[in-house]
Design a protein around this motif. Sequence first.
Motif, PDB file in Angstrom:
ATOM      1  N   PHE A  15       0.766  -0.989   0.250  1.00 37.07           N
ATOM      2  CA  PHE A  15      -0.398   0.138   0.077  1.00 37.07           C
ATOM      3  C   PHE A  15       0.882   1.441  -0.286  1.00 37.07           C
ATOM      4  CE2 PHE A  15      -3.085  -3.156   1.786  1.00 37.07           C
ATOM      5  CZ  PHE A  15      -3.574  -3.538   0.531  1.00 37.07           C
ATOM      6  N   LEU A  16       2.035   1.156   0.387  1.00 40.22           N
ATOM      7  CA  LEU A  16       3.041   2.852   0.477  1.00 40.22           C
ATOM      8  C   LEU A  16       3.030   2.552  -1.087  1.00 40.22           C
ATOM      9  CD1 LEU A  16       3.605   4.623   2.576  1.00 40.22           C
ATOM     10  CD2 LEU A  16       5.656   3.451   2.757  1.00 40.22           C
ATOM     11  N   ARG A  17       2.825   4.199  -1.015  1.00 38.53           N
ATOM     12  CA  ARG A  17       3.362   4.694  -2.659  1.00 38.53           C
ATOM     13  C   ARG A  17       4.617   5.725  -2.680  1.00 38.53           C
ATOM     14  NH1 ARG A  17       0.137   0.536  -3.848  1.00 38.53           N
ATOM     15  NH2 ARG A  17      -1.754   1.186  -4.045  1.00 38.53           N
ATOM     16  N   THR A  18       5.171   5.480  -4.068  1.00 38.68           N
ATOM     17  CA  THR A  18       6.203   5.948  -3.644  1.00 38.68           C
ATOM     18  C   THR A  18       6.101   7.839  -2.957  1.00 38.68           C
ATOM     19  OG1 THR A  18       6.051   6.977  -5.673  1.00 38.68           O
ATOM     20  CG2 THR A  18       7.596   4.948  -5.971  1.00 38.68           C
ATOM     21  N   HIS A  19       6.628   8.847  -2.957  1.00 40.57           N
ATOM     22  CA  HIS A  19       7.035   9.724  -2.785  1.00 40.57           C
ATOM     23  C   HIS A  19       6.395   9.165  -0.968  1.00 40.57           C
ATOM     24  CE1 HIS A  19       8.390  10.556  -6.514  1.00 40.57           C
ATOM     25  NE2 HIS A  19       7.260  10.739  -7.112  1.00 40.57           N
ATOM     26  N   HIS A  20       6.272   8.593  -0.429  1.00 40.20           N
ATOM     27  CA  HIS A  20       5.756   8.850   0.910  1.00 40.20           C
ATOM     28  C   HIS A  20       6.446   7.642   1.901  1.00 40.20           C
ATOM     29  CE1 HIS A  20       1.884   9.388  -0.798  1.00 40.20           C
ATOM     30  NE2 HIS A  20       2.255  10.390   0.028  1.00 40.20           N
ATOM     31  N   GLU A  21       7.770   7.715   1.099  1.00 37.01           N
ATOM     32  CA  GLU A  21       8.931   6.180   1.900  1.00 37.01           C
ATOM     33  C   GLU A  21       9.455   6.913   2.743  1.00 37.01           C
ATOM     34  OE1 GLU A  21       9.567   5.022  -2.744  1.00 37.01           O
ATOM     35  OE2 GLU A  21       9.792   6.800  -1.648  1.00 37.01           O
ATOM     36  N   LYS A  22       9.350   8.626   2.881  1.00 34.71           N
ATOM     37  CA  LYS A  22      10.777   8.829   3.761  1.00 34.71           C
ATOM     38  C   LYS A  22       9.575   9.354   5.357  1.00 34.71           C
ATOM     39  CE  LYS A  22      13.529  13.005   4.624  1.00 34.71           C
ATOM     40  NZ  LYS A  22      14.459  13.353   4.696  1.00 34.71           N
ATOM     41  N   ALA A  23       8.658   9.499   4.947  1.00 34.19           N
ATOM     42  CA  ALA A  23       7.678   9.088   5.768  1.00 34.19           C
ATOM     43  C   ALA A  23       7.123   8.073   7.395  1.00 34.19           C
ATOM     44  CB  ALA A  23       6.071  10.321   5.795  1.00 34.19           C
ATOM     45  N   ALA A  24       7.148   6.968   5.753  1.00 36.70           N
ATOM     46  CA  ALA A  24       6.770   6.175   6.680  1.00 36.70           C
ATOM     47  C   ALA A  24       8.136   5.390   7.243  1.00 36.70           C
ATOM     48  CB  ALA A  24       6.651   4.934   5.205  1.00 36.70           C
ATOM     49  N   ILE A  25       9.828   5.845   7.288  1.00 34.80           N
ATOM     50  CA  ILE A  25      10.063   4.750   7.749  1.00 34.80           C
ATOM     51  C   ILE A  25      11.279   5.812   8.604  1.00 34.80           C
ATOM     52  CG2 ILE A  25      11.486   3.801   5.346  1.00 34.80           C
ATOM     53  CD1 ILE A  25      13.270   5.911   4.788  1.00 34.80           C
ATOM     54  N   VAL A  26      10.611   6.899   8.967  1.00 36.33           N
ATOM     55  CA  VAL A  26      10.671   7.980   9.484  1.00 36.33           C
ATOM     56  C   VAL A  26       9.658   7.176  11.386  1.00 36.33           C
ATOM     57  CG1 VAL A  26      10.815  10.102  10.812  1.00 36.33           C
ATOM     58  CG2 VAL A  26      11.951   9.796   9.272  1.00 36.33           C
ATOM     59  N   ALA A  27       9.034   7.722  11.069  1.00 31.67           N
ATOM     60  CA  ALA A  27       6.952   7.562  11.460  1.00 31.67           C
ATOM     61  C   ALA A  27       7.052   5.605  12.123  1.00 31.67           C
ATOM     62  CB  ALA A  27       6.062   7.836  10.918  1.00 31.67           C
ATOM     63  N   VAL A  28       7.091   4.993  10.910  1.00 30.96           N
ATOM     64  CA  VAL A  28       7.444   3.095  11.846  1.00 30.96           C
ATOM     65  C   VAL A  28       7.931   2.812  12.767  1.00 30.96           C
ATOM     66  CG1 VAL A  28       6.960   0.834  10.815  1.00 30.96           C
ATOM     67  CG2 VAL A  28       5.848   2.801   9.338  1.00 30.96           C
ATOM     68  N   PRO A  29       9.317   3.156  12.734  1.00 36.60           N
ATOM     69  CA  PRO A  29      10.143   3.230  13.858  1.00 36.60           C
ATOM     70  C   PRO A  29       9.755   4.059  15.334  1.00 36.60           C
ATOM     71  CG  PRO A  29      11.376   3.102  12.047  1.00 36.60           C
ATOM     72  CD  PRO A  29      10.226   3.804  11.741  1.00 36.60           C
ATOM     73  N   ILE A  30       9.798   4.952  14.607  1.00 40.02           N
ATOM     74  CA  ILE A  30       8.848   5.116  16.116  1.00 40.02           C
ATOM     75  C   ILE A  30       7.733   5.020  17.184  1.00 40.02           C
ATOM     76  CG2 ILE A  30       7.700   7.954  17.075  1.00 40.02           C
ATOM     77  CD1 ILE A  30      10.202   9.684  14.784  1.00 40.02           C
ATOM     78  N   VAL A  31       6.224   5.023  15.962  1.00 38.48           N
ATOM     79  CA  VAL A  31       5.482   3.892  16.522  1.00 38.48           C
ATOM     80  C   VAL A  31       5.390   2.688  18.046  1.00 38.48           C
ATOM     81  CG1 VAL A  31       2.992   2.696  15.915  1.00 38.48           C
ATOM     82  CG2 VAL A  31       3.879   5.207  15.107  1.00 38.48           C
ATOM     83  N   GLY A  32       6.404   2.218  16.448  1.00 37.13           N
ATOM     84  CA  GLY A  32       7.265   0.779  17.181  1.00 37.13           C
ATOM     85  C   GLY A  32       8.331   0.991  18.702  1.00 37.13           C
ATOM     86  N   ALA A  33       8.668   1.987  18.594  1.00 36.96           N
ATOM     87  CA  ALA A  33       9.605   2.258  20.065  1.00 36.96           C
ATOM     88  C   ALA A  33       8.105   2.649  20.839  1.00 36.96           C
ATOM     89  CB  ALA A  33      10.178   4.390  19.632  1.00 36.96           C
ATOM     90  N   LEU A  34       7.476   3.203  20.741  1.00 38.34           N
ATOM     91  CA  LEU A  34       6.007   3.454  22.002  1.00 38.34           C
ATOM     92  C   LEU A  34       5.700   2.305  22.188  1.00 38.34           C
ATOM     93  CD1 LEU A  34       4.915   7.112  20.156  1.00 38.34           C
ATOM     94  CD2 LEU A  34       6.534   6.641  22.269  1.00 38.34           C
ATOM     95  N   ALA A  35       5.803   1.963  21.152  1.00 38.66           N
ATOM     96  CA  ALA A  35       4.821   0.605  22.221  1.00 38.66           C
ATOM     97  C   ALA A  35       5.961  -0.495  22.712  1.00 38.66           C
ATOM     98  CB  ALA A  35       4.606  -1.011  20.448  1.00 38.66           C
TER      99      ALA A  35
END
Length: 152
Positions: A15-35
């Motif tokens: 589902f992740l489209r191009t031009h949104h990769e950077k946001a995902a590779i920043v946000a997803v680990p941070i959400v995981g860190a909160l968990a």
Amino acid sequence: MQIGMAGGGLLAGAFLRTHHEKAAIVAVPIVGALAVLAFPYTPGAVDSLGIVSMLMPAAFVLAIATGVGYAGVVPVTIALAQRLLPHRTALASGLMLGGAWGIAAIGPPIAQLLINTLGLTPAFAITAALLAVAGLMSLALPSKLLSRVSPH
């Protein structure tokens, strides 16, 4: 965690489209860190012996979120690496996977050392901090470069 890593990777790849990769590779680990940070505070997540119990629904959900944070964007990083090194796609994939597996190999002994010296909750906090830092380091990826190598 395996469910989160697999599911996150499949969903990101699909589902992740191009031009949104950077946001995902920043946000997803941070959400995981909160968990990761929340996990030891989950009622029933750790029994009296300090053993993690996956029988509690909240702990189960946090474990899945942790897995997403650890590896949910692996397909995205592989795709970016292959676009950055189009003439060496196998090397690009190997760097992304080999680097992740190398960290995964040293993680358990380091976690055990942290648990033995500092305790379980501080070990979770340090792990969460490292995962968040990994996500924040992705902010250093040049957006212009990522835009140039993304298909239009």
